[in-house]
Scaffold this motif. Structure first.
Motif, PDB file in Angstrom:
ATOM      1  N   UNK A   2       0.873  -1.172   0.000  1.00  0.00           N
ATOM      2  CA  UNK A   2       0.000   0.000   0.000  1.00  0.00           C
ATOM      3  C   UNK A   2       0.912   1.224   0.000  1.00  0.00           C
ATOM      4  N   UNK A   3       0.789   2.052  -1.040  1.00  0.00           N
ATOM      5  CA  UNK A   3       1.738   3.160  -1.165  1.00  0.00           C
ATOM      6  C   UNK A   3       1.136   4.297  -1.972  1.00  0.00           C
ATOM      7  N   UNK A   4       1.840   5.412  -1.983  1.00  0.00           N
ATOM      8  CA  UNK A   4       1.449   6.554  -2.802  1.00  0.00           C
ATOM      9  C   UNK A   4       2.658   7.019  -3.605  1.00  0.00           C
ATOM     10  N   UNK A   5       2.411   7.383  -4.833  1.00  0.00           N
ATOM     11  CA  UNK A   5       3.486   7.748  -5.765  1.00  0.00           C
ATOM     12  C   UNK A   5       4.273   8.974  -5.297  1.00  0.00           C
ATOM     13  N   UNK A   6       3.638   9.874  -4.560  1.00  0.00           N
ATOM     14  CA  UNK A   6       4.330  11.095  -4.127  1.00  0.00           C
ATOM     15  C   UNK A   6       4.907  10.958  -2.724  1.00  0.00           C
ATOM     16  N   UNK A   7       4.950   9.722  -2.212  1.00  0.00           N
ATOM     17  CA  UNK A   7       5.522   9.468  -0.887  1.00  0.00           C
ATOM     18  C   UNK A   7       6.988   9.068  -1.036  1.00  0.00           C
ATOM     19  N   UNK A   8       7.930   9.888  -0.562  1.00  0.00           N
ATOM     20  CA  UNK A   8       9.347   9.551  -0.727  1.00  0.00           C
ATOM     21  C   UNK A   8       9.751   8.284   0.016  1.00  0.00           C
ATOM     22  N   UNK A   9       9.136   8.044   1.163  1.00  0.00           N
ATOM     23  CA  UNK A   9       9.450   6.824   1.907  1.00  0.00           C
ATOM     24  C   UNK A   9       8.979   5.587   1.147  1.00  0.00           C
ATOM     25  N   UNK A  10       7.933   5.740   0.334  1.00  0.00           N
ATOM     26  CA  UNK A  10       7.461   4.629  -0.489  1.00  0.00           C
ATOM     27  C   UNK A  10       8.464   4.301  -1.594  1.00  0.00           C
ATOM     28  N   UNK A  11       9.061   5.331  -2.189  1.00  0.00           N
ATOM     29  CA  UNK A  11      10.082   5.112  -3.222  1.00  0.00           C
ATOM     30  C   UNK A  11      11.295   4.423  -2.600  1.00  0.00           C
ATOM     31  N   UNK A  12      11.697   4.914  -1.442  1.00  0.00           N
ATOM     32  CA  UNK A  12      12.795   4.289  -0.716  1.00  0.00           C
ATOM     33  C   UNK A  12      12.430   2.848  -0.346  1.00  0.00           C
ATOM     34  N   UNK A  13      11.200   2.662   0.134  1.00  0.00           N
ATOM     35  CA  UNK A  13      10.748   1.336   0.529  1.00  0.00           C
ATOM     36  C   UNK A  13      10.720   0.365  -0.634  1.00  0.00           C
ATOM     37  N   UNK A  14      10.379   0.848  -1.829  1.00  0.00           N
ATOM     38  CA  UNK A  14      10.376  -0.021  -3.013  1.00  0.00           C
ATOM     39  C   UNK A  14      11.779  -0.537  -3.303  1.00  0.00           C
ATOM     40  N   UNK A  15      12.750   0.354  -3.249  1.00  0.00           N
ATOM     41  CA  UNK A  15      14.135  -0.056  -3.508  1.00  0.00           C
ATOM     42  C   UNK A  15      14.625  -1.043  -2.448  1.00  0.00           C
ATOM     43  N   UNK A  16      14.255  -0.803  -1.197  1.00  0.00           N
ATOM     44  CA  UNK A  16      14.668  -1.719  -0.126  1.00  0.00           C
ATOM     45  C   UNK A  16      13.991  -3.078  -0.279  1.00  0.00           C
ATOM     46  N   UNK A  17      12.737  -3.082  -0.678  1.00  0.00           N
ATOM     47  CA  UNK A  17      12.038  -4.345  -0.897  1.00  0.00           C
ATOM     48  C   UNK A  17      12.702  -5.137  -2.017  1.00  0.00           C
ATOM     49  N   UNK A  18      13.099  -4.451  -3.078  1.00  0.00           N
ATOM     50  CA  UNK A  18      13.771  -5.132  -4.185  1.00  0.00           C
ATOM     51  C   UNK A  18      15.079  -5.769  -3.728  1.00  0.00           C
ATOM     52  N   UNK A  19      15.805  -5.107  -2.857  1.00  0.00           N
ATOM     53  CA  UNK A  19      17.037  -5.695  -2.316  1.00  0.00           C
ATOM     54  C   UNK A  19      16.724  -6.920  -1.470  1.00  0.00           C
ATOM     55  N   UNK A  20      15.649  -6.850  -0.688  1.00  0.00           N
ATOM     56  CA  UNK A  20      15.253  -7.989   0.143  1.00  0.00           C
ATOM     57  C   UNK A  20      14.857  -9.179  -0.716  1.00  0.00           C
ATOM     58  N   UNK A  21      14.098  -8.914  -1.776  1.00  0.00           N
ATOM     59  CA  UNK A  21      13.677  -9.993  -2.670  1.00  0.00           C
ATOM     60  C   UNK A  21      14.889 -10.637  -3.341  1.00  0.00           C
ATOM     61  N   UNK A  22      15.852  -9.802  -3.725  1.00  0.00           N
ATOM     62  CA  UNK A  22      17.080 -10.332  -4.326  1.00  0.00           C
ATOM     63  C   UNK A  22      17.842 -11.202  -3.330  1.00  0.00           C
ATOM     64  N   UNK A  23      17.811 -10.810  -2.057  1.00  0.00           N
ATOM     65  CA  UNK A  23      18.532 -11.556  -1.022  1.00  0.00           C
ATOM     66  C   UNK A  23      17.945 -12.951  -0.812  1.00  0.00           C
ATOM     67  N   UNK A  24      16.637 -13.099  -0.949  1.00  0.00           N
ATOM     68  CA  UNK A  24      16.009 -14.404  -0.697  1.00  0.00           C
ATOM     69  C   UNK A  24      15.750 -15.178  -1.986  1.00  0.00           C
ATOM     70  N   UNK A  25      16.261 -14.666  -3.094  1.00  0.00           N
ATOM     71  CA  UNK A  25      16.070 -15.368  -4.370  1.00  0.00           C
ATOM     72  C   UNK A  25      16.609 -16.791  -4.266  1.00  0.00           C
ATOM     73  N   UNK A  26      15.813 -17.733  -4.710  1.00  0.00           N
ATOM     74  CA  UNK A  26      16.212 -19.130  -4.593  1.00  0.00           C
ATOM     75  C   UNK A  26      15.718 -19.785  -3.321  1.00  0.00           C
ATOM     76  N   UNK A  27      15.313 -18.950  -2.334  1.00  0.00           N
ATOM     77  CA  UNK A  27      14.768 -19.479  -1.077  1.00  0.00           C
ATOM     78  C   UNK A  27      13.259 -19.291  -1.003  1.00  0.00           C
ATOM     79  N   UNK A  28      12.808 -18.101  -1.420  1.00  0.00           N
ATOM     80  CA  UNK A  28      11.395 -17.731  -1.316  1.00  0.00           C
ATOM     81  C   UNK A  28      10.968 -17.077  -2.626  1.00  0.00           C
ATOM     82  N   UNK A  29       9.839 -17.520  -3.155  1.00  0.00           N
ATOM     83  CA  UNK A  29       9.263 -16.839  -4.305  1.00  0.00           C
ATOM     84  C   UNK A  29       8.397 -15.686  -3.824  1.00  0.00           C
ATOM     85  N   UNK A  30       8.493 -14.519  -4.462  1.00  0.00           N
ATOM     86  CA  UNK A  30       7.762 -13.340  -3.994  1.00  0.00           C
ATOM     87  C   UNK A  30       6.949 -12.733  -5.136  1.00  0.00           C
TER      88      UNK A  30
END
Length: 223
Positions: A9-37
């Motif tokens: 749940x996010x808003x396009x003009x929320x800077x923390x949401x943009x930051x959160x998207x990038x952090x989520x992508x790093x997390x998904x990359x970290x669990x690649x091969x362990x968890x499908x997201x």
């Protein structure tokens, strides 16, 4: 391998949401091969009273946060966090306080085409606002983003010119508020577990592992 669905749940003009998207992508990359997201982008409006033509961005935030000094401190913090993970915030280039309802409609239509396209559109919208400083309420901007992300520009232009799915998006925003969402980003894992805020990648990665582990154990218990 277990799969976990995350509704962001996010808003396009929320800077923390943009930051959160990038952090989520790093997390998904970290669990690649362990968890499908699987990630779904869900709408929220921090500033539903903003107009479609937009008003002055900085003046609005100064008034909202109680002063220019406080705003500058927050934006400096965001710039620093962004630099750490490759996100660029060009706040000085943002002139317009934009209404994001139509941007959320575009994300909704992109989601119908598939998660990959929806994620591509979300990235493009964040970049347009925070890096390019363009008005994400402008239909020409949205049509351009749609075309570059693989959607049919003519179809999107016709949809934007209508009231298509406005009620649906607004209902989804209201449903989020009724659930208790009063700040974004807000991540819902498998419709059961919530994480609020732009959490560090390692926190999100561990949450994904924990949920996948619980699902695997529950599955074993059913055998």
């Amino acid at each position: 391998m277990e799969r976990v669905t995350i509704d962001v749940v996010s808003d396009i003009v929320c800077p923390w949401c943009y930051l959160g998207k990038a952090r989520l992508e790093l997390a998904i990359a970290e669990v690649q091969g362990e968890v499908g997201v699987d990630v779904n982008w869900r709408p929220y409006q921090l500033d539903p009273d903003a107009s479609s033509t937009g008003t002055d961005y900085r003046a609005h935030l100064i008034n909202k946060l109680g002063g220019a000094e406080r705003l500058d401190e927050m934006q400096d913090t965001l710039r620093q966090h962004g630099r750490e993970i490759g996100v660029t915030f060009r706040f000085d280039d943002i002139k317009v306080r934009a209404n994001t309802l139509d941007a959320h409609r575009l994300l909704h239509w992109a989601g119908i085409e598939g998660r990959e396209i929806q994620d591509r559109v979300a990235t493009a919208l964040f970049k347009a606002h925070f890096e390019d400083g363009v008005n994400v309420a402008d239909h020409e901007v949205l049509i351009g983003i749609a075309g570059r992300c693989g959607l049919d520009s003519a179809v999107i232009a016709n949809l934007l010119a209508s009231d298509a799915d406005k009620a649906k998006v607004l209902d989804e925003i209201e449903a989020a508020r009724q659930m208790g969402v009063n700040g974004v980003p807000f991540l819902i894992f498998d419709g059961q577990y919530a994480v609020s805020g732009a959490q560090p990648p390692e926190v999100l990665a561990e949450a994904l592992r924990d949920i996948a582990r619980m699902k695997a154990e529950a599955r074993k218990g059913m055998i």
